[in-house]
Design an enzyme around this catalytic site. Structure first.
Site, PDB file in Angstrom:
ATOM      1  N   ARG A 126      -8.247  26.051  30.952  1.00  0.00           N
ATOM      2  CA  ARG A 126      -9.684  26.017  30.320  1.00  0.00           C
ATOM      3  C   ARG A 126     -10.300  27.452  30.212  1.00  0.00           C
ATOM      4  NH1 ARG A 126     -11.131  20.264  29.761  1.00  0.00           N
ATOM      5  NH2 ARG A 126     -10.243  20.015  27.906  1.00  0.00           N
ATOM      6  N   GLN A 131      -8.266  28.633  24.493  1.00  0.00           N
ATOM      7  CA  GLN A 131      -9.428  27.578  23.601  1.00  0.00           C
ATOM      8  C   GLN A 131      -8.632  27.050  22.448  1.00  0.00           C
ATOM      9  OE1 GLN A 131     -13.379  29.316  23.789  1.00  0.00           O
ATOM     10  NE2 GLN A 131     -14.066  27.138  24.247  1.00  0.00           N
ATOM     11  N   ASP A 134      -5.987  24.265  22.939  1.00  0.00           N
ATOM     12  CA  ASP A 134      -6.670  23.287  23.571  1.00  0.00           C
ATOM     13  C   ASP A 134      -6.450  21.915  22.962  1.00  0.00           C
ATOM     14  OD1 ASP A 134      -7.773  21.455  25.482  1.00  0.00           O
ATOM     15  OD2 ASP A 134      -9.454  22.654  25.697  1.00  0.00           O
ATOM     16  N   SER A 137      -9.266  19.358  23.889  1.00  0.00           N
ATOM     17  CA  SER A 137     -10.677  19.442  23.416  1.00  0.00           C
ATOM     18  C   SER A 137     -10.857  19.049  21.840  1.00  0.00           C
ATOM     19  CB  SER A 137     -11.153  20.977  23.356  1.00  0.00           C
ATOM     20  OG  SER A 137     -11.357  21.276  24.555  1.00  0.00           O
ATOM     21  N   TYR A 232     -14.181  20.854  35.828  1.00  0.00           N
ATOM     22  CA  TYR A 232     -13.774  19.336  36.280  1.00  0.00           C
ATOM     23  C   TYR A 232     -14.688  18.810  37.308  1.00  0.00           C
ATOM     24  CZ  TYR A 232      -9.738  19.799  33.239  1.00  0.00           C
ATOM     25  OH  TYR A 232      -8.801  20.112  32.063  1.00  0.00           O
TER      26      TYR A 232
END
Ligand code: NAD
Length: 387
Positions: A126, A131, A134, A137, A232
């Site tokens: 992450r 990004q 991903d 997401s 997380y």
């Protein structure tokens, strides 16, 4: 190099790994693209659109997969639906997709036995650089949005405040548990629909993000830090679960809609809402358990089903991104394309295990499962089978 895409066979799956827009981009980057006839149909992408984007459309999926240098997938390859997808993979094929390695360790072992090089986009670090690749997401955001719409349709009330000649009705109260990608999208969507929104999370640093979408933050004073690194959350201690329980009993009784999205380590769902809490809610209230794919946050959730207890409906939908296949495929495809392009030169993908992104999401290589958490999951399966 040749990139191949086959039709997804997971039950209820309507997404496709590449859309025509991405085929054009990858062709320009020097790749040959081939797709199974009909692979994009359920997502609204016709064979002709792929042809127009420069892809070959092929009718034999086995021959197509066997000729691939790179196989792009939404779900892990599987032998089902009369197709031996896993067995089509040749040594040295690069497989890229949302392989869900911790939920499918056996499949990852199978990929290793086929001597594939497998990258899972849901294990991508992450980081800012990663990004755009991903998929987790992109797909979580769809789940958050769709979860609110499901609740809005099922709720026997308006979400917004409404004034009419018959008087005023007050807005519904939507409470979100777990405010990362899915939760924040759920909050923003419910807010746009006019509901009064609030949320909790075990990572206090998300308070600012909750408030930035116009929601009220409901915190719990935890005795131990619940962050497990990388953004997380880890598991709560028994003492902290009790503190959270007291807050939840209060909040749930006031809520019309509860949306849960909590995951531990991004994979498994902690049990947060007990049957007793459900019974304390007002009849007509709705729980949408968006963590159903990871086992569910509510004790009464039955993954894939809606159940009713004491007038409270508990919905536990699975694979919500597949219910919005056009945009889900578009975003997924852009994520995969960004991954492939980032490591390619003139139509050649370069494996570089020193690169932080590749190293983070490399699951299998040279006949071995190399991803440490997947190896742990395999060891746990062996231990379970022998105990
Ligand atoms: P996730 O799906 O792993 O978890 C959802 C949320 O549930 C998390 O906010 C977590 O703290 C919360 N949660 C876990 N246990 C809980 C409990 N018992 N009670 C209440 N809440 C609980 O989250 P995600 O969407 O994968 O995001 C994880 C992190 O990664 C976030 O910090 C997010 O901002 C970050 N992220 C960063 C990038 C990037 O920089 N490229 C991309 C996506 C996400």
């Amino acid at each position: 190099m040749k990139i191949a895409v086959v039709r997804e066979t997971r039950p209820g799956e309507h997404r496709v790994a590449l859309v025509p827009e991405s085929c054009e981009k990858l062709c320009r980057a020097g790749f040959d693209i081939a797709i199974e006839s009909g692979a994009g149909e359920a997502a609204g992408y016709a064979d002709d659109a792929y042809r127009a984007a420069g892809a070959e459309v092929e009718s034999d999926p086995a021959a197509l997969a066997q000729s691939a240098d790179i196989l792009l997938k939404v779900n892990p390859p599987a032998n089902r639906d009369g197709r031996a997808e896993m067995d089509w993979i040749r040594p040295s094929t690069i497989v890229v997709g949302s392989l869900m390695p911790l939920r499918s360790p056996r499949e990852m072992e199978h990929l290793a036995k086929r001597e594939a090089t497998a990258f899972s986009t849901d294990a991508i670090p992450r980081t800012t650089r990663a990004q755009a690749m991903d998929t987790l997401s992109s797909m979580s955001s769809i789940s958050g949005y769709k979860g609110v719409l499901l609740a809005a349709v099922a709720l026997p009330k308006y979400l917004p405040m409404l004034s009419s000649a018959a008087g005023t009705v007050f807005p519904a109260k939507v409470f979100v548990i777990g405010a990362a990608v899915a939760g924040l999208q759920a909050l923003a969507t419910a807010k746009r629909l006019g509901a009064t929104v609030s949320a909790t999370d075990v990572r206090p640093e998300v308070q600012e993000q909750i408030e930035s979408v116009g929601a009220r933050y409901v915190g719990v004073e935890l005795a131990q830090d619940a962050s497990a690194g990388g953004g997380y959350a880890g598991e709560l201690s028994a003492e902290d679960r009790e503190r959270q329980r007291e807050m939840l009993i209060d909040e749930l009784a006031k809520s019309d809609v509860v949306i849960t999205t909590a995951l531990i380590g991004g994979v498994f769902a902690p049990r947060i809402i007990t049957a007793e809490m459900v019974r304390s809610m007002r009849p007509g209230s709705i729980i949408v358990d968006l963590a159903a794919d990871g086992g569910g946050n509510c004790e009464l959730s039955v993954p894939g089903q809606d159940v009713e207890t004491a007038g409270v409906r508990v919905m536990a939908p699975l694979n919500l991104p597949a219910t919005m296949p056009e945009h889900a495929s578009l975003l997924f495809s852009r994520n995969l394309t960004n991954f492939v392009e980032a490591f390619s030169k003139e139509g050649e993908f370069e494996i570089d295990t020193d690169d932080e992104i590749q190293a983070g999401c490399l699951i299998a290589k040279d006949g071995e499962v190399v991803h440490e958490r997947t190896r742990d999951a395999l060891r746990a399966l062996v231990a379970e089978a022998t105990s």
